[in-house]
Design a protein around this motif. Structure first.
Motif, PDB file in Angstrom:
ATOM      1  N   HIS A  49       0.983  -1.215   0.192  1.00  0.00           N
ATOM      2  CA  HIS A  49      -0.296   0.381   0.054  1.00  0.00           C
ATOM      3  C   HIS A  49       1.373   1.215   0.192  1.00  0.00           C
ATOM      4  O   HIS A  49       0.917   1.944   0.943  1.00  0.00           O
ATOM      5  N   LEU A  50       1.757   1.602  -0.809  1.00  0.00           N
ATOM      6  CA  LEU A  50       2.428   2.479  -1.249  1.00  0.00           C
ATOM      7  C   LEU A  50       1.872   3.385  -1.452  1.00  0.00           C
ATOM      8  O   LEU A  50       1.531   3.727  -2.528  1.00  0.00           O
ATOM      9  N   SER A  51       2.384   5.209  -1.641  1.00  0.00           N
ATOM     10  CA  SER A  51       2.263   6.052  -1.774  1.00  0.00           C
ATOM     11  C   SER A  51       3.019   6.228  -3.121  1.00  0.00           C
ATOM     12  O   SER A  51       3.848   5.833  -3.767  1.00  0.00           O
ATOM     13  N   ILE A  52       2.690   7.601  -4.120  1.00  0.00           N
ATOM     14  CA  ILE A  52       3.552   7.484  -5.020  1.00  0.00           C
ATOM     15  C   ILE A  52       4.756   8.452  -5.119  1.00  0.00           C
ATOM     16  O   ILE A  52       5.702   7.884  -5.403  1.00  0.00           O
ATOM     17  N   VAL A  53       4.511   8.325  -3.990  1.00  0.00           N
ATOM     18  CA  VAL A  53       6.383   8.857  -3.534  1.00  0.00           C
ATOM     19  C   VAL A  53       6.974   8.008  -3.436  1.00  0.00           C
ATOM     20  O   VAL A  53       8.223   7.443  -3.360  1.00  0.00           O
ATOM     21  N   GLU A  54       6.659   7.186  -2.148  1.00  0.00           N
ATOM     22  CA  GLU A  54       7.209   5.254  -2.210  1.00  0.00           C
ATOM     23  C   GLU A  54       7.589   4.941  -2.816  1.00  0.00           C
ATOM     24  O   GLU A  54       9.563   4.675  -2.931  1.00  0.00           O
ATOM     25  N   ILE A  55       6.983   4.672  -4.230  1.00  0.00           N
ATOM     26  CA  ILE A  55       7.031   4.741  -5.129  1.00  0.00           C
ATOM     27  C   ILE A  55       8.066   4.612  -5.912  1.00  0.00           C
ATOM     28  O   ILE A  55       9.079   5.009  -6.360  1.00  0.00           O
ATOM     29  N   GLY A  56       8.366   5.789  -6.007  1.00  0.00           N
ATOM     30  CA  GLY A  56       9.200   6.909  -6.699  1.00  0.00           C
ATOM     31  C   GLY A  56      11.027   6.487  -6.005  1.00  0.00           C
ATOM     32  O   GLY A  56      11.272   6.146  -6.642  1.00  0.00           O
ATOM     33  N   TRP A  57      11.050   6.521  -4.447  1.00  0.00           N
ATOM     34  CA  TRP A  57      12.038   6.183  -4.293  1.00  0.00           C
ATOM     35  C   TRP A  57      12.351   4.712  -4.611  1.00  0.00           C
ATOM     36  O   TRP A  57      13.173   4.213  -4.623  1.00  0.00           O
ATOM     37  N   LEU A  58      11.182   3.936  -4.176  1.00  0.00           N
ATOM     38  CA  LEU A  58      11.711   1.978  -4.797  1.00  0.00           C
ATOM     39  C   LEU A  58      12.512   2.694  -6.456  1.00  0.00           C
ATOM     40  O   LEU A  58      13.448   1.406  -6.511  1.00  0.00           O
ATOM     41  N   VAL A  59      11.951   2.856  -6.686  1.00  0.00           N
ATOM     42  CA  VAL A  59      12.801   2.762  -8.433  1.00  0.00           C
ATOM     43  C   VAL A  59      13.580   3.127  -8.888  1.00  0.00           C
ATOM     44  O   VAL A  59      14.797   2.555  -8.954  1.00  0.00           O
ATOM     45  N   ALA A  60      14.279   4.431  -7.851  1.00  0.00           N
ATOM     46  CA  ALA A  60      15.234   5.294  -8.103  1.00  0.00           C
ATOM     47  C   ALA A  60      16.254   4.599  -7.450  1.00  0.00           C
ATOM     48  O   ALA A  60      17.192   4.891  -7.693  1.00  0.00           O
ATOM     49  N   ILE A  61      16.149   4.078  -6.231  1.00  0.00           N
ATOM     50  CA  ILE A  61      17.135   3.548  -5.211  1.00  0.00           C
ATOM     51  C   ILE A  61      18.368   2.590  -5.823  1.00  0.00           C
ATOM     52  O   ILE A  61      19.079   2.874  -5.648  1.00  0.00           O
ATOM     53  N   PRO A  62      17.881   2.125  -7.101  1.00  0.00           N
ATOM     54  CA  PRO A  62      18.982   1.087  -7.493  1.00  0.00           C
ATOM     55  C   PRO A  62      20.572   2.419  -8.150  1.00  0.00           C
ATOM     56  O   PRO A  62      21.157   1.687  -8.515  1.00  0.00           O
ATOM     57  N   LEU A  63      19.408   3.214  -8.875  1.00  0.00           N
ATOM     58  CA  LEU A  63      20.155   4.622  -9.446  1.00  0.00           C
ATOM     59  C   LEU A  63      21.115   5.194  -8.805  1.00  0.00           C
ATOM     60  O   LEU A  63      22.084   5.519  -9.204  1.00  0.00           O
TER      61      LEU A  63
END
Length: 434
Positions: A49-63
């Motif tokens: 149940h993630l927010s759009i901001v949490e999803i953004g960090w999840l996608v970005a963290i490997p980069l």
């Protein structure tokens, strides 16, 4: 002593082609982490149940880790050789992948900390992305300056296909294997690739000879054909690169093309789904095949053309192509026009990526490791910076901001054209003096 050294010259192992193949394989399996959470974010989000901001960090963290760690790891190649450093990067990435599998297996029992564990292990898995700069340095030492363009174009071009391939097949893997199964297969691929590199990867002659004599072996390495010689110090290599102003122009140019490539690999699935209303599988194919794979494979051509016509000339043409593609997409509210713009941008970015790294050994031939880390590491920050900027434009303007957001690439293309002309002028002046 002379006889001993002559005997050692005959005992060195490996070849440029072996280094290119093994380095490319290592980069391919590591660089796939660009697509680590992009396709699976929606499934993970529904569980946690993630927010759009949490999803953004999840996608970005490997980069984040993939970008930051390029600088120190690439510089360390100067001192320790590429094989050892790349193995360390891939082992850390494997630990991250195994951690992701374990976290997803236990996700329903650890809901409150599951997100933070995925962030942690995603950061570790992203270390594989940083194998780009150390791999570039590892391969560079094996090739003469006149062959750098094609060699590095093949290395980066084939390696760069990983995000496109994984973006295209992950939706299918999710359907067939499920979320955990998809990451298990990914981990196994990483294990196989890491093992092959551990067995067949080999450092350039200079590092082999230095290991035998426990001292600098510049002359012996040159006898074997090496033109680019390490500094023996990661700090010295990085310090020297920092003082070369041309390297900083290459950083911005690479941020435009490669950072832009990473940014659009993340951003375009949202663009296609939210703006032009295609489904997730179609969006994956449109991004994976018509953008990421084209940009990756055309990089080989960019490197080859740079060997023939010069990196500055090819870069100039590439950024003009990118400018054209961004203008087409900037004015597009239609499916067909957006596809045309996307493909043209992919061509410009891919060719520019190959051309820019042809110029790194030219302008920093005694600090290739440090310069590769700076250009590759700071340049890839475009993958982190550009999507939030484009998202902000959408928030301010509304749905039409998906199109107008490409003004970012129009602006960066113009700056890169100016920087390329500066380098071209300096290169022409050097030729006249010589």
């Amino acid at each position: 002593m002379l006889m001993k050294r002559n005997k050692a010259l005959k005992e060195v192992k490996g070849s440029p082609s072996q280094a290119l193949i093994t380095g490319t394989l290592a980069f391919f399996i590591g660089f796939a982490a660009v697509a680590l959470f992009g396709t699976t974010a929606h499934k993970i989000s529904s569980i946690l149940h993630l927010s759009i901001v949490e999803i953004g960090w999840l996608v970005a963290i490997p980069l984040v880790t993939g970008s930051l760690l390029r600088i120190p790891f690439s510089a360390l190649v100067e001192k320790y050789g590429g094989k050892r450093i790349i193995l360390i990067q891939l082992i850390i990435a494997l630990i991250g992948m195994i951690g992701i599998v374990i976290t997803l297996t236990l996700i329903h029992k650890i809901l409150y900390i599951g997100y933070f564990m995925l962030i942690l292990f995603g950061a570790l898995a992203g270390t594989g992305i940083s194998a780009f700069s150390s791999g570039i340095t590892y391969v560079s030492y094996w090739f003469s300056l006149r062959k750098q363009g094609l060699a590095l174009g093949l290395f980066a071009g084939i390696g760069n296909t990983a995000p496109g391939i994984f973006t295209a097949i992950l939706p299918i893997a999710l359907i067939c294997l499920g979320l955990i199964g998809a990451y298990v297969i990914w981990s196994l691929i990483l294990v196989v690739g890491l093992t092959i590199f551990a067995i067949f990867g080999i450092d350039a002659y200079y590092f082999q000879l230095r290991k035998i004599y426990k001292e600098k072996t510049l002359e012996e390495a040159k006898k074997l054909g090496e033109e680019i010689i390490p500094t023996d110090s990661a700090l010295t290599s990085l310090s020297n690169a920092l003082r070369i102003w041309k390297v900083w122009l290459l950083v911005i140019m690479y941020l435009t093309s490669f950072g832009g490539f990473e940014a659009l690999t993340e951003w375009l699935p949202t663009y296609w789904q939210e703006f032009l209303h295609v489904n997730i599988v179609e969006a994956g194919l449109l991004v994976g095949v018509l953008f990421s794979l084209i940009a990756a494979l055309i990089r080989v051509l960019g490197g080859w053309l740079s060997d023939i016509f010069g990196g500055e000339n090819v870069s100039l043409v590439a950024y003009i192509i990118l400018l054209l593609g961004s203008l087409i997409t900037l004015d597009s509210f239609k499916f067909t026009q957006s596809i045309i713009g996307e493909i043209i941008m992919a061509l410009g970015m891919g060719i520019a990526n190959g051309a820019v790294f042809k110029l790194v050994p030219k302008y920093a031939y005694r600090s290739v490791g440090g310069a590769s880390g700076l250009v590759g590491g700071l340049g890839s920050f475009g993958g982190l910076l550009l999507p939030p900027i484009m998202a902000y434009i959408v928030n301010v303007i509304g749905i039409s901001g998906f199109a107008y957001g490409f003004i970012v690439f129009t602006s960066l293309s113009l700056v890169s054209i100016i920087f390329t002309l500066i380098l071209k002028r300096r290169s022409d002046d050097m030729n006249i003096i010589q």
